[in-house]
Design a protein around this motif. Sequence first.
Motif, PDB file in Angstrom:
ATOM      1  N   LYS A   1      19.005  21.862  10.413  1.00 43.06           N
ATOM      2  CA  LYS A   1      19.992  22.928  10.257  1.00 43.06           C
ATOM      3  C   LYS A   1      19.541  23.865   9.151  1.00 43.06           C
ATOM      4  CE  LYS A   1      24.049  20.585  11.922  1.00 43.06           C
ATOM      5  NZ  LYS A   1      25.437  20.270  11.672  1.00 43.06           N
ATOM      6  N   ARG A   2      19.832  25.137   9.351  1.00 48.85           N
ATOM      7  CA  ARG A   2      19.505  26.111   8.325  1.00 48.85           C
ATOM      8  C   ARG A   2      20.475  25.991   7.168  1.00 48.85           C
ATOM      9  NH1 ARG A   2      19.598  31.431  11.602  1.00 48.85           N
ATOM     10  NH2 ARG A   2      19.785  30.234  13.475  1.00 48.85           N
ATOM     11  N   ASP A   3      20.011  26.388   6.017  1.00 44.69           N
ATOM     12  CA  ASP A   3      20.831  26.412   4.824  1.00 44.69           C
ATOM     13  C   ASP A   3      21.993  27.379   5.046  1.00 44.69           C
ATOM     14  OD1 ASP A   3      21.764  26.218   2.211  1.00 44.69           O
ATOM     15  OD2 ASP A   3      20.353  27.727   1.481  1.00 44.69           O
ATOM     16  N   PRO A   4      23.239  26.942   4.868  1.00 44.12           N
ATOM     17  CA  PRO A   4      24.380  27.824   5.127  1.00 44.12           C
ATOM     18  C   PRO A   4      24.399  29.055   4.222  1.00 44.12           C
ATOM     19  CG  PRO A   4      25.129  25.631   4.463  1.00 44.12           C
ATOM     20  CD  PRO A   4      23.650  25.600   4.509  1.00 44.12           C
ATOM     21  N   MET A   5      23.882  28.944   3.016  1.00 40.89           N
ATOM     22  CA  MET A   5      23.852  30.098   2.111  1.00 40.89           C
ATOM     23  C   MET A   5      22.848  31.137   2.599  1.00 40.89           C
ATOM     24  SD  MET A   5      26.155  29.444   0.074  1.00 40.89           S
ATOM     25  CE  MET A   5      27.111  28.046  -0.364  1.00 40.89           C
ATOM     26  N   GLU A   6      21.712  30.660   3.076  1.00 44.77           N
ATOM     27  CA  GLU A   6      20.699  31.561   3.622  1.00 44.77           C
ATOM     28  C   GLU A   6      21.211  32.234   4.896  1.00 44.77           C
ATOM     29  OE1 GLU A   6      16.425  31.081   5.833  1.00 44.77           O
ATOM     30  OE2 GLU A   6      16.859  29.752   4.159  1.00 44.77           O
ATOM     31  N   ARG A   7      21.891  31.465   5.698  1.00 43.71           N
ATOM     32  CA  ARG A   7      22.445  32.002   6.940  1.00 43.71           C
ATOM     33  C   ARG A   7      23.523  33.053   6.655  1.00 43.71           C
ATOM     34  NH1 ARG A   7      25.703  29.354  11.636  1.00 43.71           N
ATOM     35  NH2 ARG A   7      24.967  30.666  13.323  1.00 43.71           N
ATOM     36  N   ALA A   8      24.345  32.821   5.642  1.00 42.72           N
ATOM     37  CA  ALA A   8      25.363  33.797   5.252  1.00 42.72           C
ATOM     38  C   ALA A   8      24.703  35.086   4.790  1.00 42.72           C
ATOM     39  CB  ALA A   8      26.256  33.229   4.152  1.00 42.72           C
ATOM     40  N   PHE A   9      23.624  34.970   4.006  1.00 35.49           N
ATOM     41  CA  PHE A   9      22.890  36.143   3.537  1.00 35.49           C
ATOM     42  C   PHE A   9      22.352  36.940   4.727  1.00 35.49           C
ATOM     43  CE2 PHE A   9      19.131  38.444   2.290  1.00 35.49           C
ATOM     44  CZ  PHE A   9      19.494  39.047   1.098  1.00 35.49           C
ATOM     45  N   GLN A  10      21.743  36.252   5.675  1.00 38.82           N
ATOM     46  CA  GLN A  10      21.165  36.915   6.837  1.00 38.82           C
ATOM     47  C   GLN A  10      22.228  37.615   7.679  1.00 38.82           C
ATOM     48  OE1 GLN A  10      18.927  33.888   8.840  1.00 38.82           O
ATOM     49  NE2 GLN A  10      17.171  34.131   7.491  1.00 38.82           N
ATOM     50  N   ARG A  11      23.354  36.953   7.860  1.00 39.60           N
ATOM     51  CA  ARG A  11      24.431  37.571   8.634  1.00 39.60           C
ATOM     52  C   ARG A  11      24.988  38.793   7.917  1.00 39.60           C
ATOM     53  NH1 ARG A  11      28.637  33.227  10.453  1.00 39.60           N
ATOM     54  NH2 ARG A  11      29.533  35.042  11.487  1.00 39.60           N
ATOM     55  N   GLY A  12      25.114  38.703   6.591  1.00 42.25           N
ATOM     56  CA  GLY A  12      25.568  39.846   5.808  1.00 42.25           C
ATOM     57  C   GLY A  12      24.581  40.994   5.885  1.00 42.25           C
ATOM     58  N   TYR A  13      23.299  40.663   5.822  1.00 41.85           N
ATOM     59  CA  TYR A  13      22.260  41.685   5.929  1.00 41.85           C
ATOM     60  C   TYR A  13      22.361  42.409   7.266  1.00 41.85           C
ATOM     61  CZ  TYR A  13      17.737  43.967   6.029  1.00 41.85           C
ATOM     62  OH  TYR A  13      16.744  44.908   6.117  1.00 41.85           O
ATOM     63  N   GLN A  14      22.532  41.656   8.323  1.00 43.32           N
ATOM     64  CA  GLN A  14      22.625  42.254   9.660  1.00 43.32           C
ATOM     65  C   GLN A  14      23.824  43.181   9.766  1.00 43.32           C
ATOM     66  OE1 GLN A  14      22.626  38.725  12.026  1.00 43.32           O
ATOM     67  NE2 GLN A  14      20.402  38.511  11.965  1.00 43.32           N
ATOM     68  N   HIS A  15      24.936  42.813   9.158  1.00 42.95           N
ATOM     69  CA  HIS A  15      26.116  43.676   9.173  1.00 42.95           C
ATOM     70  C   HIS A  15      25.871  44.934   8.356  1.00 42.95           C
ATOM     71  CE1 HIS A  15      29.605  41.348  10.960  1.00 42.95           C
ATOM     72  NE2 HIS A  15      28.585  40.521  11.074  1.00 42.95           N
ATOM     73  N   GLY A  16      25.225  44.788   7.200  1.00 45.06           N
ATOM     74  CA  GLY A  16      24.965  45.930   6.337  1.00 45.06           C
ATOM     75  C   GLY A  16      23.999  46.925   6.952  1.00 45.06           C
ATOM     76  N   VAL A  17      22.938  46.422   7.557  1.00 48.63           N
ATOM     77  CA  VAL A  17      21.935  47.312   8.131  1.00 48.63           C
ATOM     78  C   VAL A  17      22.460  48.004   9.397  1.00 48.63           C
ATOM     79  CG1 VAL A  17      20.603  45.835   9.716  1.00 48.63           C
ATOM     80  CG2 VAL A  17      19.416  47.493   8.300  1.00 48.63           C
ATOM     81  N   SER A  18      23.454  47.408  10.036  1.00 49.88           N
ATOM     82  CA  SER A  18      24.029  48.038  11.219  1.00 49.88           C
ATOM     83  C   SER A  18      25.188  48.969  10.869  1.00 49.88           C
ATOM     84  CB  SER A  18      24.482  46.983  12.232  1.00 49.88           C
ATOM     85  OG  SER A  18      25.526  46.211  11.700  1.00 49.88           O
ATOM     86  N   GLY A  19      25.528  49.051   9.580  1.00 50.27           N
ATOM     87  CA  GLY A  19      26.536  50.012   9.134  1.00 50.27           C
ATOM     88  C   GLY A  19      27.964  49.506   9.168  1.00 50.27           C
ATOM     89  N   LYS A  20      28.137  48.214   9.337  1.00 54.22           N
ATOM     90  CA  LYS A  20      29.501  47.664   9.366  1.00 54.22           C
ATOM     91  C   LYS A  20      30.069  47.557   7.959  1.00 54.22           C
ATOM     92  CE  LYS A  20      28.794  45.193  13.638  1.00 54.22           C
ATOM     93  NZ  LYS A  20      28.729  43.912  14.293  1.00 54.22           N
TER      94      LYS A  20
END
Length: 71
Positions: free
Chosen positions: A5-24
Amino acid sequence: MRRLKRDPMERAFQRGYQHGVSGKSQDTCPFNNPSTRQNWINGWREGRADRWDGYTGISGVHRLNEMHAVG
């Protein structure tokens, strides 16, 4: 073969990054745990900055992969 399993903190960072780069909006953070929420917001800020710098679409995905490999 067992899957790790991926580190939940790393996964949260990645999901946040994806939202930020898409302008959400930052208000779309799905986490309530303070540390996980902070990692998501840090990722969102990085993504937002990359969006302003022109890293959108495929280049944003490549940038996320570079950050993942380094950090």
